[in-house]
Design a protein around this motif. Structure first.
Motif, PDB file in Angstrom:
ATOM      1  N   HIS A 180     -20.246  63.059  29.491  1.00 41.46           N
ATOM      2  CA  HIS A 180     -21.022  64.586  30.338  1.00 41.46           C
ATOM      3  C   HIS A 180     -21.639  65.232  31.349  1.00 41.46           C
ATOM      4  CE1 HIS A 180     -15.598  64.980  30.509  1.00 41.46           C
ATOM      5  NE2 HIS A 180     -16.308  65.050  29.696  1.00 41.46           N
ATOM      6  N   LYS A 181     -22.860  65.470  29.864  1.00 40.37           N
ATOM      7  CA  LYS A 181     -23.873  66.082  30.174  1.00 40.37           C
ATOM      8  C   LYS A 181     -24.961  64.800  30.567  1.00 40.37           C
ATOM      9  CE  LYS A 181     -21.862  69.887  29.352  1.00 40.37           C
ATOM     10  NZ  LYS A 181     -21.560  70.611  30.466  1.00 40.37           N
ATOM     11  N   SER A 182     -24.702  64.367  30.756  1.00 38.57           N
ATOM     12  CA  SER A 182     -25.791  63.569  30.499  1.00 38.57           C
ATOM     13  C   SER A 182     -25.877  62.475  31.897  1.00 38.57           C
ATOM     14  CB  SER A 182     -26.616  62.208  29.389  1.00 38.57           C
ATOM     15  OG  SER A 182     -24.792  60.760  29.820  1.00 38.57           O
ATOM     16  N   ASP A 183     -27.113  62.094  32.219  1.00 36.05           N
ATOM     17  CA  ASP A 183     -27.353  61.616  33.493  1.00 36.05           C
ATOM     18  C   ASP A 183     -26.682  59.868  33.951  1.00 36.05           C
ATOM     19  OD1 ASP A 183     -28.444  63.717  35.436  1.00 36.05           O
ATOM     20  OD2 ASP A 183     -30.964  62.975  34.609  1.00 36.05           O
ATOM     21  N   GLU A 184     -26.839  59.064  32.580  1.00 40.36           N
ATOM     22  CA  GLU A 184     -26.250  57.798  32.008  1.00 40.36           C
ATOM     23  C   GLU A 184     -25.554  58.185  32.446  1.00 40.36           C
ATOM     24  OE1 GLU A 184     -26.027  54.299  29.032  1.00 40.36           O
ATOM     25  OE2 GLU A 184     -28.132  56.135  29.057  1.00 40.36           O
ATOM     26  N   GLY A 185     -24.184  59.078  31.202  1.00 39.41           N
ATOM     27  CA  GLY A 185     -23.028  58.948  31.146  1.00 39.41           C
ATOM     28  C   GLY A 185     -22.260  59.685  31.995  1.00 39.41           C
ATOM     29  N   VAL A 194     -22.643  56.456  34.871  1.00 40.23           N
ATOM     30  CA  VAL A 194     -21.971  55.223  34.284  1.00 40.23           C
ATOM     31  C   VAL A 194     -20.620  55.181  33.994  1.00 40.23           C
ATOM     32  CG1 VAL A 194     -22.479  53.587  32.843  1.00 40.23           C
ATOM     33  CG2 VAL A 194     -23.806  53.836  33.729  1.00 40.23           C
ATOM     34  N   GLY A 195     -20.159  55.897  32.229  1.00 39.43           N
ATOM     35  CA  GLY A 195     -19.167  56.012  32.342  1.00 39.43           C
ATOM     36  C   GLY A 195     -18.051  57.034  32.611  1.00 39.43           C
ATOM     37  N   LEU A 196     -18.345  58.417  33.763  1.00 36.13           N
ATOM     38  CA  LEU A 196     -17.519  59.077  33.730  1.00 36.13           C
ATOM     39  C   LEU A 196     -16.749  59.204  35.731  1.00 36.13           C
ATOM     40  CD1 LEU A 196     -16.314  61.979  33.398  1.00 36.13           C
ATOM     41  CD2 LEU A 196     -17.277  62.838  34.299  1.00 36.13           C
ATOM     42  N   SER A 197     -18.469  58.331  35.851  1.00 35.17           N
ATOM     43  CA  SER A 197     -17.948  57.385  37.482  1.00 35.17           C
ATOM     44  C   SER A 197     -15.831  55.884  36.983  1.00 35.17           C
ATOM     45  CB  SER A 197     -18.884  56.895  37.905  1.00 35.17           C
ATOM     46  OG  SER A 197     -20.167  57.590  38.276  1.00 35.17           O
ATOM     47  N   TYR A 198     -16.653  55.681  35.884  1.00 37.30           N
ATOM     48  CA  TYR A 198     -15.717  54.505  35.517  1.00 37.30           C
ATOM     49  C   TYR A 198     -14.360  55.375  35.601  1.00 37.30           C
ATOM     50  CZ  TYR A 198     -13.384  51.556  32.829  1.00 37.30           C
ATOM     51  OH  TYR A 198     -12.106  50.797  32.221  1.00 37.30           O
ATOM     52  N   LEU A 199     -14.555  56.125  34.665  1.00 36.17           N
ATOM     53  CA  LEU A 199     -13.141  56.522  34.317  1.00 36.17           C
ATOM     54  C   LEU A 199     -12.755  57.238  35.211  1.00 36.17           C
ATOM     55  CD1 LEU A 199     -14.201  58.182  30.627  1.00 36.17           C
ATOM     56  CD2 LEU A 199     -12.747  56.764  31.006  1.00 36.17           C
ATOM     57  N   ARG A 200     -13.059  57.978  36.211  1.00 33.69           N
ATOM     58  CA  ARG A 200     -12.951  58.925  37.740  1.00 33.69           C
ATOM     59  C   ARG A 200     -12.331  57.603  38.575  1.00 33.69           C
ATOM     60  NH1 ARG A 200     -16.906  63.638  37.590  1.00 33.69           N
ATOM     61  NH2 ARG A 200     -15.628  64.883  36.824  1.00 33.69           N
ATOM     62  N   ASP A 201     -12.869  56.375  38.526  1.00 32.13           N
ATOM     63  CA  ASP A 201     -12.404  54.795  39.101  1.00 32.13           C
ATOM     64  C   ASP A 201     -11.119  54.132  38.906  1.00 32.13           C
ATOM     65  OD1 ASP A 201     -14.630  55.059  41.057  1.00 32.13           O
ATOM     66  OD2 ASP A 201     -15.755  53.816  40.195  1.00 32.13           O
ATOM     67  N   ARG A 202     -11.062  54.189  37.755  1.00 28.59           N
ATOM     68  CA  ARG A 202      -9.415  54.343  37.629  1.00 28.59           C
ATOM     69  C   ARG A 202      -8.299  55.356  37.217  1.00 28.59           C
ATOM     70  NH1 ARG A 202      -9.397  49.730  32.501  1.00 28.59           N
ATOM     71  NH2 ARG A 202      -7.096  50.476  33.230  1.00 28.59           N
ATOM     72  N   GLY A 203      -8.579  56.468  37.563  1.00 30.99           N
ATOM     73  CA  GLY A 203      -8.067  57.830  38.273  1.00 30.99           C
ATOM     74  C   GLY A 203      -7.465  58.449  37.353  1.00 30.99           C
ATOM     75  N   PHE A 204      -8.261  58.320  36.676  1.00 31.68           N
ATOM     76  CA  PHE A 204      -7.755  59.429  35.078  1.00 31.68           C
ATOM     77  C   PHE A 204      -9.060  60.474  35.486  1.00 31.68           C
ATOM     78  CE2 PHE A 204      -8.350  55.334  32.272  1.00 31.68           C
ATOM     79  CZ  PHE A 204      -7.722  55.326  31.949  1.00 31.68           C
TER      80      PHE A 204
END
Length: 650
Positions: free
Chosen positions: A131-136, A139-149
């Protein structure tokens, strides 16, 4: 160490709230003044696990386990006494002050706690980085939101992200004083010689929680496309994580599983999360591993009803059919839901709201016979050999069902579906059962496993009785000490002028007078504990023993407390009136003590008479000594028989 007064307070509070403690792990239903449910410690179809709130104990009449709330938590969570006390203290908001431990105690305590602490730190770190890092975020949060979560679902499952940097987590943990030793033991850091690296670097993180909600392991999904890199990576086995004994999502789902009395089983992390987002909460996953007996038993703590959800991949379905047999073998009611081809639980739930998803489940879940037969018939077609193999496969599944009535119903259905006579199916099941029994005996002999009486309490008691000819009487005596130790032996209203004594004191004095000890060390321990503690202020024997810190002591006390307080069979058999025994302690307690003495006297007499037959004719001194002993024993026997004819002590 925790001071004794705090321990006593926590034990007392948890005993009073035992239903609240147990119901976190077992689905309980009120039955009269008690609660009943399926035992979490062994497989059972019919509930035999009782929780008694007014006695503050639990007892399983199937496997024999019992005790207080602390014992229960120790067994069900596989934790130490101290850890159980801490959990209960936290649950009931009781502040715990610990005294200084010895170096050895501190080391043992620290190992597990350090691993739990490292895991908790890692979970918070991964979540922060997501939630707080640019990379996270990119990369990570974008992936989860792309999965619709949704964000609330991401937060609910405490999802996170591990940066690409080779030692990002390790460096941060070391900077915060966490030791590399425990980072390695939990599998968070890979250490080889002078090389170290984060196991989950560059992955979206799925924390795996214990049944009480603590992160004990992690799963990580890589986001790069690389044929050499595993798509999912899990924590290795450790002292705090055994993958065969935990299910992903069980902490988030357990209450809803109990409420709905059904559990849905899927395969992966995202399947569970997607179902939650769609409003279906009572769902867990085997996390990509083959379903195990321990995982099935974990579900059985909360419900006997399970629906296994498969996607439309035929190869995956066939590979997973073994799981159905395991579920059946544990006595569970199993249904199967096959999703449309090309769909998995994750994708299928995303395209439907709660009502639509639930409607599809209700309309399409079916019993395993039709499912398995339908799958296998496609391969068999008109080939008689394959068809015969299909029948054997289906019969093998039916044969593991422990309940005969349910087994019979499935045989009828199988007979109809496969056009095979029921008798043929019964014959096949008979062959399988005999073969399994023979293999079981062979394996038992090879493994030097304990005899059956070690597995079943009633047989164990019978076996003990053959080793200890006084087991029945001694067990009764110990029961009186535990149940009524501090009570006065005589009813003062009926015997106002008689010298009175406590039940426990009477028993101790009678046994000491004749130097009598049991061959059962536990019985001797109970008597010694009573003697050492009976004069403490406010001593109540039943409370003292059921709350005792030694598990075996509280287990035995719970066994006695779980029984009805009517006259025991040993006295009913001799014509005593069937009334509550606490009102006639002056009759039943002395009679049991005298029964024990009489039995021991008769044994000694038999031994002496046998020696008399074998003694040499010229051994006059030996004959005289034996005759004197026999005469004395006959006199004692006569006195005891006379005492047993009286109704009370005078």
């Amino acid at each position: 160490m925790i001071d004794q007064s705090t321990v006593d307070r926590i034990v007392e509070t948890s005993q009073a709230q035992i239903v609240d403690v147990v119901s976190e792990f077992v689905s309980l239903k009120k039955r009269g003044i008690n609660y009943i449910g399926n035992c979490p410690f062994h497989n059972e179809k019919t509930p035999s696990f009782i929780v008694s709130p007014h006695k503050g104990i639990y007892k399983c009449f199937g496997c024999g386990k019992g005790g207080n709330a602390v014992n229960f938590l120790m067994d069900v969570e596989q934790v130490s006494f101290i850890d159980a006390i801490k959990q209960l203290g936290k649950k009931f908001h009781i502040h715990i002050e610990e005294k200084e431990l010895s170096p050895a105690q501190q080391q043992v305590k620290n190992d597990r706690e350090s691993m739990m602490a490292v895991s908790a730190f890692a979970q918070k770190y991964f979540s922060y980085m997501l939630h707080k890092s640019d990379e996270g975020r990119s990369v990570g949060l974008s992936y989860l939101r792309d999965r619709g979560f949704r964000d609330d679902i991401i937060a609910k499952f405490e999802l996170g992200y591990s940066p690409e940097n080779r030692t990002a987590l390790t460096d941060e943990a070391l900077k915060n004083s966490y030791k590399l030793e425990f980072l390695e033991k939990t599998g968070l850091t890979i250490v080889r010689d002078n090389y170290k690296a984060d196991r989950f670097r560059g992955r979206v993180i799925f924390p795996i929680h214990s049944i009480s909600g603590k992160p004990t392991a992690f799963g990580g999904r890589v986001l790069k496309t690389d044929a050499k890199t595993a798509k999912y990576l899990n924590s290795p086995e450790s002292e705090i994580y055994h993958k065969s004994k935990i299910l992903y999502g069980i902490y988030q789902a357990k209450q809803e599983i109990t409420r709905k009395d059904r559990c849905f089983l899927v395969e992966g992390y995202t399947d569970v999360i997607s179902f939650h987002q769609a409003g279906i909460i009572n769902v867990v996953a085997s996390s990509g591993t083959a379903l195990t007996v321990d995982q099935i038993r974990l579900i059985a703590r909360f419900t006997p009803n399970i629906t296994i959800i498969y996607d439309g991949d035929p190869a995956g379905i066939k590979a997973s059919l073994r799981g159905i047999d395991l579920v059946l073998e544990q006595g569970m009611n199993v249904k199967v839901l096959l999703l449309p081809e090309g769909e998995d639980p994750d994708s299928f739930s995303k395209n439907r709201n709660t009502e639509q998803l639930q409607k599809y489940i209700d309309e399409n879940e079916g019993d395993f016979i039709k499912f398995k037969t339908g799958i296998l018939l496609k391969d068999a077609q008109n080939d008689p050999v394959k068809r015969a193999q299909l029948v054997q496969d289906i019969v093998r599944s039916i044969s593991v069902i422990p309940e005969p009535f349910i087994r019979g119903e499935y045989i009828k259905e199988c007979s109809s579906l496969l056009q095979v006579r029921e008798q043929v199916l019964y014959d096949e099941i008979g062959k399988l059962t005999r073969k399994k029994r023979e293999e079981g005996y062979k394996n038992q002999m090879q493994a030097n496993e304990p005899p059956p009486e070690a597995l079943y309490p009633e047989l164990a008691n019978a076996a003990l009785s053959t080793q200890n000819p006084y087991e029945l009487e001694e067990r009764e005596i110990v029961r009186y000490v535990i149940m009524y130790g501090e009570r006065m032996l005589l009813n003062e209203e009926e015997f106002p002028n008689e010298e009175n004594i406590r039940v426990g004191d009477f028993i101790i004095s009678q046994l000491k007078a004749d130097d009598l000890e049991s061959v059962n060390p536990m019985y001797n321990k109970i008597l010694k504990l009573y003697e050492d503690n009976c004069n403490n202020q406010g001593f109540v024997a039943a409370d003292f023993f059921v709350r005792h810190l030694e598990k075996e002591v509280s287990q035995l006390a719970s066994d006695f407390l779980s029984q009805e307080k009517v006259l025991s069979k040993i006295h009913q058999k001799r014509g005593a009136v069937n009334v509550e025994e606490e009102h006639v302690l002056g009759v039943v307690v002395p009679k049991n003590v005298y029964e024990l003495k009489l039995k021991k006297t008769q044994k000694l007499l038999e031994t002496c008479l046998k020696k008399m037959k074998d003694i040499k004719s010229d051994d006059i001194e030996g004959q005289t000594e034996l005759m004197q002993k026999i005469a004395l024993l006959n006199k004692v026997k006569s006195l005891l028989a006379k005492e047993l004819g009286n109704r009370a002590i005078v």
